[in-house]
Design an enzyme around this catalytic site. Structure first.
Site, PDB file in Angstrom:
ATOM      1  N   GLY A   1      89.893  12.658  16.791  1.00  0.00           N
ATOM      2  CA  GLY A   1      90.679  13.858  17.034  1.00  0.00           C
ATOM      3  C   GLY A   1      92.163  13.517  17.062  1.00  0.00           C
TER       4      GLY A   1
ATOM      5  N   ASP B   1      85.865  21.112  19.546  1.00  0.00           N
ATOM      6  CA  ASP B   1      86.767  22.211  19.895  1.00  0.00           C
ATOM      7  C   ASP B   1      87.284  22.981  18.681  1.00  0.00           C
ATOM      8  OD1 ASP B   1      86.457  21.361  22.462  1.00  0.00           O
ATOM      9  OD2 ASP B   1      88.462  20.534  22.682  1.00  0.00           O
TER      10      ASP B   1
ATOM     11  N   ARG C   1      73.391  40.179  38.665  1.00  0.00           N
ATOM     12  CA  ARG C   1      74.505  39.297  39.020  1.00  0.00           C
ATOM     13  C   ARG C   1      75.587  39.289  37.952  1.00  0.00           C
ATOM     14  NH1 ARG C   1      70.620  34.352  41.004  1.00  0.00           N
ATOM     15  NH2 ARG C   1      70.641  34.892  43.224  1.00  0.00           N
TER      16      ARG C   1
ATOM     17  N   ARG D   1      89.745  22.334  24.906  1.00  0.00           N
ATOM     18  CA  ARG D   1      90.903  21.756  25.604  1.00  0.00           C
ATOM     19  C   ARG D   1      92.197  22.514  25.322  1.00  0.00           C
ATOM     20  NH1 ARG D   1      92.229  15.475  24.979  1.00  0.00           N
ATOM     21  NH2 ARG D   1      90.820  15.776  23.237  1.00  0.00           N
TER      22      ARG D   1
ATOM     23  N   GLN E   1      77.331  20.419  25.632  1.00  0.00           N
ATOM     24  CA  GLN E   1      77.807  20.940  24.336  1.00  0.00           C
ATOM     25  C   GLN E   1      78.082  19.850  23.319  1.00  0.00           C
ATOM     26  OE1 GLN E   1      80.919  24.311  25.505  1.00  0.00           O
ATOM     27  NE2 GLN E   1      80.588  22.844  27.121  1.00  0.00           N
ATOM     28  N   ARG E   2      78.272  18.632  23.793  1.00  0.00           N
ATOM     29  CA  ARG E   2      78.598  17.539  22.873  1.00  0.00           C
ATOM     30  C   ARG E   2      77.378  16.730  22.485  1.00  0.00           C
ATOM     31  NH1 ARG E   2      83.921  15.165  25.157  1.00  0.00           N
ATOM     32  NH2 ARG E   2      82.732  13.250  25.304  1.00  0.00           N
TER      33      ARG E   2
END
Ligand code: F6P
Length: 347
Positions: A103, A128, A163, A172, A272-273
Site C-alpha cells: 500500500g 480499503d 435493536r 483508514r 475483513q482481511r
C-alpha cells in the site's frame, strides 16, 4: 536474471495470487524469482529470502494472507542506514529488479528506492481500495463480501430484538468498504470519513424509520469517522501499532442515549482481511502480477500496475503516494445511497 518479490504492510486477500503470477510469468521470461520474507524487513541484515518456483508456489492461489509474511518495516525510518543496507543486500543477492506489493507505505519506500537506482515495479494492494492511480485494488471485493455478509447476519438479530446495531468496518482514509457493504446489506445509516455527521441527523433518521414501521436499525460506520466530539478513535495495540478502531462503541453509546433504543455494536476488524480471496480478487491480483513482470522484462521501471477502464495498465509509481482516493460525497455512489433513503449522517 534474478528478480525479487516482496509483500509489505497489512495483508490482503490476493497477495498469494500475485506472487504465483510473478513466478509463472517470470518463468516464461526466463527470470529466476526470489521471494523476500517479511516485506522490507527481509532486505535488511540479515536478509530473509527463499527461491520461489512453480512447485513452491503451487496451491496458493486461493489462500488468504501471504506465504512470504509481511511487516510494516520502513528502511528509511529504521534502522539507521536501513536504505543503504537494502541497496547493499540487493547487490549482494544479485537481484536485478524488485516487485514490491503493498500500500502507500510500501510503495512510498519503493518510490524512494527507485530514485536511488533500484529497478522497481509496484503492485497496489489494500482492502480499503483507497490508493490513487488505480480504480480498484485486490482484496477490496473480498472485504466487501465479508462485511456484507456480516450486515446480512446482523439484520435478523437486530429485527428480533428491536435493536439498533452498529457495525464498524475498516477504511483508514476512505469509506469504500462502508458504502459498498452498507448499501449491499440494506443499512439504514452509513457513516464515512468523507461526510461529517451529526447525532441529530442520525437520531432523526432512526425516528423516521420507526415511524415508517421498522422497529430496528442498522448503522454501518467506517473506522476513521470522527466521533461527535470531532475526534478520530484510535486503538493502541499491545506489542505496538496504533490503528483506528472503537468509533462503533462510542457511537453505539451515543445512539442509545439519543434514541432510547437498545443498542449493540459489532467491530469486524481483521475478519475483513482474512479468508480466501474472491474470484475477482484472484483475477485482478493475477493480472497485476503478470503485468508487473512484463514491465520488468521490457525494462520499464518506477511504474505501478493499475486497473483503469476495464484494463490493466501502468502509471508512475509516485502516483501511489498521492492523496488517497476517497468516496466523492457528490458522486454516483452517494447519490444512489441517498436515493435508497439511506442516511449518511449529514441530514
Ligand atoms: O490499510 C488496511 C487496513 O486494514 C486499515 O483499514 C486498517 O486501519 C489497518 O489496515 C489495520 O492495520 P493493522 O494490520 O496494523 O492492524
Amino acid at each position: 536474471m534474478k528478480i525479487a518479490v516482496l509483500t509489505g504492510g497489512g495483508d490482503c486477500p490476493g497477495l498469494n495470487a500475485v506472487i504465483r503470477a510473478v513466478v509463472r510469468r517470470g518463468e516464461q521470461h526466463g527470470l529466476e524469482v526470489m521471494g523476500v520474507r517479511e516485506g522490507w524487513r527481509g532486505l535488511l541484515d540479515p536478509p530473509l529470502h527463499e527461491r520461489l518456483t512453480r512447485e513452491s508456489t503451487s496451491g496458493i492461489l486461493h489462500l488468504g494472507g501471504t506465504i512470504l509474511g509481511t511487516s510494516r518495516t520502513n528502511p528509511f525510518k529504521k534502522p539507521p542506514g536501513g536504505s543503504e543496507m537494502v541497496l547493499r543486500n540487493l547487490k549482494a543477492l544479485n537481484v536485478s529488479a524488485v516487485v514490491a506489493i503493498g500500500g502507500e507505505d510500501t510503495l512510498g519506500v519503493a518510490t524512494k528506492l527507485g530514485t536511488m537506482g533500484v529497478n522497481i515495479v509496484g503492485v497496489p494492494k489494500t482492502i480499503d481500495n483507497d490508493l490513487s492511480g488505480t480504480d480498484l485494488t485486490f482484496g477490496f471485493d473480498t472485504a466487501v463480501t465479508i462485511a456484507t455478509e456480516a450486515v446480512d447476519r446482523l439484520h435478523s438479530t437486530a429485527e428480533s430484538h428491536k435493536r439498533v446495531i452498529v457495525c464498524e468496518v475498516m477504511g483508514r482514509h476512505a469509506g469504500w468498504i462502508a458504502t459498498h457493504s452498507g448499501m449491499a446489506g440494506g443499512a439504514d445509516v452509513i457513516l464515512i470519513p468523507e461526510i461529517p455527521y451529526t447525532m441529530e441527523a442520525i437520531t432523526a433518521h432512526i425516528e423516521k424509520v420507526r415511524r415508517q414501521g421498522r422497529n430496528f436499525a442498522l448503522v454501518v460506520v467506517a473506522e476513521a469517522v470522527k466521533d461527535h466530539a470531532g475526534q478520530r478513535v484510535r486503538q493502541q495495540h499491545s506489542g505496538g501499532g496504533l490503528t483506528y478502531g472503537g468509533i462503533g462503541h462510542s457511537l453505539g453509546a451515543a445512539l442509545a442515549r439519543a434514541t432510547g433504543a437498545e443498542t449493540r455494536v459489532t467491530v469486524l476488524g481483521h475478519v475483513q482481511r482474512g479468508s480466501q480471496p474472491s474470484w475477482s480478487d484472484r483475477l485482478l491480483a493475477s493480472a497485476f502480477g503478470v503485468h508487473a513482470v512484463d514491465l520488468i522484462a521490457n525494462g520499464k521501471f518506477d511504474r505501478m500496475v493499475a486497473w483503469q477502464n476495464r484494463a490493466v495498465v501502468d502509471v508512475p509509481l509516485s502516483e501511489a503516494i498521492l492523496a488517497p482516493q476517497q468516496v466523492d460525497p457528490g458522486g454516483a455512489l452517494v447519490r444512489t445511497a441517498r436515493g435508497l433513503g439511506i442516511c449518511l449522517g449529514d441530514g
